[in-house]
Design a protein around this motif. Structure first.
Motif, short mmCIF file in Angstrom:
data_model
loop_
_atom_site.label_atom_id
_atom_site.label_comp_id
_atom_site.label_asym_id
_atom_site.label_seq_id
_atom_site.Cartn_x
_atom_site.Cartn_y
_atom_site.Cartn_z
N ILE A 80 95.25 90.12 68.65
CA ILE A 80 94.43 91.01 69.46
C ILE A 80 93.05 91.17 68.84
N VAL A 81 92.98 91.08 67.50
CA VAL A 81 91.73 91.21 66.76
C VAL A 81 91.56 89.96 65.91
N ARG A 82 90.32 89.53 65.80
CA ARG A 82 90.00 88.37 64.94
C ARG A 82 89.02 88.80 63.87
N ARG A 83 89.10 88.12 62.74
CA ARG A 83 88.14 88.36 61.66
C ARG A 83 87.19 87.19 61.56
N TRP A 116 94.19 103.79 54.62
CA TRP A 116 95.47 103.09 54.56
C TRP A 116 95.94 102.74 55.97
N TRP A 117 95.88 103.71 56.88
CA TRP A 117 96.31 103.48 58.26
C TRP A 117 95.40 102.48 58.96
N LEU A 118 94.11 102.52 58.65
CA LEU A 118 93.16 101.57 59.25
C LEU A 118 93.50 100.14 58.85
N LYS A 119 93.77 99.92 57.56
CA LYS A 119 94.12 98.58 57.08
C LYS A 119 95.42 98.10 57.73
N ALA A 120 96.40 98.99 57.83
CA ALA A 120 97.68 98.62 58.44
C ALA A 120 97.48 98.24 59.91
N ALA A 121 96.66 99.02 60.64
CA ALA A 121 96.39 98.72 62.05
C ALA A 121 95.63 97.41 62.18
N GLN A 122 94.65 97.19 61.30
CA GLN A 122 93.86 95.95 61.32
C GLN A 122 94.76 94.74 61.15
N LEU A 123 95.62 94.76 60.14
CA LEU A 123 96.49 93.62 59.87
C LEU A 123 97.49 93.40 61.00
N ASP A 124 98.01 94.48 61.58
CA ASP A 124 98.94 94.36 62.70
C ASP A 124 98.25 93.74 63.91
N LEU A 125 97.04 94.20 64.22
CA LEU A 125 96.30 93.67 65.37
C LEU A 125 95.91 92.21 65.15
N GLU A 126 95.59 91.84 63.92
CA GLU A 126 95.29 90.44 63.62
C GLU A 126 96.53 89.58 63.79
N ALA A 127 97.67 90.05 63.30
CA ALA A 127 98.91 89.28 63.39
C ALA A 127 99.32 89.07 64.84
N GLN A 128 99.00 90.02 65.71
CA GLN A 128 99.33 89.90 67.13
C GLN A 128 98.28 89.10 67.90
N LEU A 152 85.76 98.40 68.41
CA LEU A 152 85.49 96.99 68.13
C LEU A 152 84.88 96.29 69.35
N PRO A 153 83.81 95.52 69.12
CA PRO A 153 83.21 94.77 70.23
C PRO A 153 84.11 93.58 70.61
N ALA A 154 83.87 93.07 71.81
CA ALA A 154 84.68 91.97 72.33
C ALA A 154 84.19 90.61 71.84
N ALA A 155 83.05 90.56 71.17
CA ALA A 155 82.50 89.27 70.77
C ALA A 155 82.02 89.31 69.32
N SER A 156 81.82 88.13 68.79
CA SER A 156 81.29 87.96 67.45
C SER A 156 79.84 88.46 67.44
N PRO A 157 79.27 88.98 66.41
CA PRO A 157 79.77 88.97 65.05
C PRO A 157 80.72 90.12 64.72
N LEU A 194 85.13 92.27 62.05
CA LEU A 194 86.21 92.21 63.02
C LEU A 194 85.68 92.33 64.44
N HIS A 195 86.35 91.66 65.38
CA HIS A 195 86.07 91.83 66.80
C HIS A 195 87.34 91.56 67.58
N ARG A 196 87.38 92.06 68.81
CA ARG A 196 88.55 91.81 69.66
C ARG A 196 88.58 90.34 70.04
N ALA A 197 89.77 89.79 70.15
CA ALA A 197 89.95 88.39 70.52
C ALA A 197 89.82 88.25 72.03
N ARG A 198 89.26 87.15 72.47
CA ARG A 198 89.16 86.89 73.92
C ARG A 198 90.51 86.48 74.47
N GLU A 199 91.18 85.58 73.76
CA GLU A 199 92.50 85.12 74.16
C GLU A 199 93.39 85.18 72.94
N ARG A 200 94.66 85.34 73.19
CA ARG A 200 95.59 85.35 72.07
C ARG A 200 96.77 84.45 72.40
#
Length: 102
Positions: A72-75, A58-70, A27-32, A83-89
């Motif tokens: 770490i990742v933004r949609r 299935w594992w990808l979706k679970a990891a995506q949702l977990d990273l979004e909830a924390q 995942l890139p660190a910036a949008s898009p 998806l991309h990595r979040a700059r700040e959380r």
């Protein structure tokens, strides 16, 4: 079953941790960002555990949702989902954004 080891060499990684690391590695660190399809076959996934990519979705979706909830990742608000990595959380219970670990 293949076992991957963390950098210390002692703790085995579970499938969810492997998928999380693989997703963050592409995942890139910036949008898009990337769509899940653009992320493509993820590196770092052992063929013995995910033969031919079976069960990886299935594992990808679970990891995506977990990273979004924390935070770490933004949609992106786009179709298809990007998806991309979040700059700040924001840490739970904190109102100020905390620096994202890189």
């Amino acid at each position: 079953m293949a076992i991957a080891f963390k950098a210390s060499g002692f703790m085995p990684l579970m499938p969810g941790e492997m998928m999380r690391a693989a997703l963050l590695s592409v995942l890139p660190a910036a949008s898009p960002g990337l769509t899940v399809a653009e992320a493509g076959p993820l590196p770092l996934l052992p063929e013995a555990l995910f033969p031919g990519g079976d069960k990886a979705g299935w594992w990808l979706k679970a990891a995506q949702l977990d990273l979004e909830a924390q935070g770490i990742v933004r949609r992106e608000a786009s179709k298809p989902l990007r998806l991309h990595r979040a700059r700040e959380r924001v840490q739970p219970g904190h109102s100020r954004p905390q620096p994202s670990p890189q």
